[in-house]
Design an enzyme around this catalytic site. Sequence first.
Site, PDB file in Angstrom:
ATOM      1  CB  SER A 233     -10.201   6.037 -14.083  1.00 41.55           C
ATOM      2  OG  SER A 233      -9.664   7.122 -14.791  1.00 41.55           O
TER       3      SER A 233
ATOM      4  CE1 TYR B 101      -5.183   3.940 -13.857  1.00 38.93           C
ATOM      5  CE2 TYR B 101      -6.121   5.779 -15.088  1.00 38.93           C
ATOM      6  CZ  TYR B 101      -6.062   5.023 -13.935  1.00 38.93           C
ATOM      7  OH  TYR B 101      -6.866   5.327 -12.870  1.00 38.93           O
TER       8      TYR B 101
ATOM      9  CE  LYS C 231      -8.176   2.024 -12.604  1.00 36.46           C
ATOM     10  NZ  LYS C 231      -8.265   1.249 -11.352  1.00 36.46           N
TER      11      LYS C 231
END
Length: 338
Positions: free
Chosen positions: A125, A150, A154
């Site tokens: 991402s 989040y 990643k």
Amino acid sequence: MKIVVTGGLGFIGSHTVVELQNQGFEVIAIDNLSNSSIEVLDGIYNITGKKPIFENIDLREKQSVQDFFKKNQDIVGVIHFAASKAVGESVENPLLYYENNINALVYVLQELTKLPEANFIFSSSCTVYGQAEKMPITEDASIQPAISPYGNTKQIGEEIIRDVAKVTTINSILLRYFNPIGAHSTAEIGELPIGIPQNLVPFITQTGMGLRKELSVYGNDYPTPDGTCIRDYIHVVDLAKAHVIALQRLLKKENLEKVETFNLGTGTGSSVLEVIHAFEKVSGQKLPYKIVARREGDVVEAYANTDKANKILGWKAESTLEESLASAWKWEQKIRKN
């Protein structure tokens, strides 16, 4: 050639299964249906004329992962989508994100190390860049401290893959994508969030259908032309095609490094208000929205420099913002009529 797609009935996963089957791959889709629906299999069948093999597995259960790979020694690649993916939710529930996004990745990689050779595509991402210092963002941009759990999962995921690559036969490509939107042109599959949408476009389309009273725009005091956050919105089918191209690159042994990284986006940034106005244009209706306080975890702007993917993968995003929104609207209208 047998390919495993984890999170295979999710938004990006299901579109990638379609593109893989269109290219003749045999696909095993793994999903625990926590944020997807078994009916997606019918949508994939209606598009391609074939259902993937489906396994209902929670990748956080180590024994289940081991049992699956023991039975499937002949796979040639894994495309790993299975993860929780909402920035706001990750701020509220970080442990869910660390468990789901890190443990599942580790368990899959542990099994791949047992194979003589493995090819691995990681769903990464643009959040790994944090608030990048300059736009557009290249793959060489420094990795800033993550703004959300989040984004941190990643970053950690990429680090794990690089560390594993040094001591195993796994070859990997990390695909850092920006903001996937839209739906398949047939409206057979698309984004179907469970509960209140965490992402902008499904919230827009649900508001357009009257399911939501109004859209909340998180902040209009950012240092951008209209004060709202800027993102790079890429059509999910363009994104899915990039995964197939990346996989083929590994299968043909064209990769120049054990771990390669590519940005996937359009190269164009659009503000939240621009997306709203584009939706109003394609749908022909006014969208009720209100400005609310900024949301924790949001960066000011993020859009991609895609030169590397364009040149090395030979891939380029083809759909415009309006085309992507029109496909999302068509999908939303179809599922609400059923």
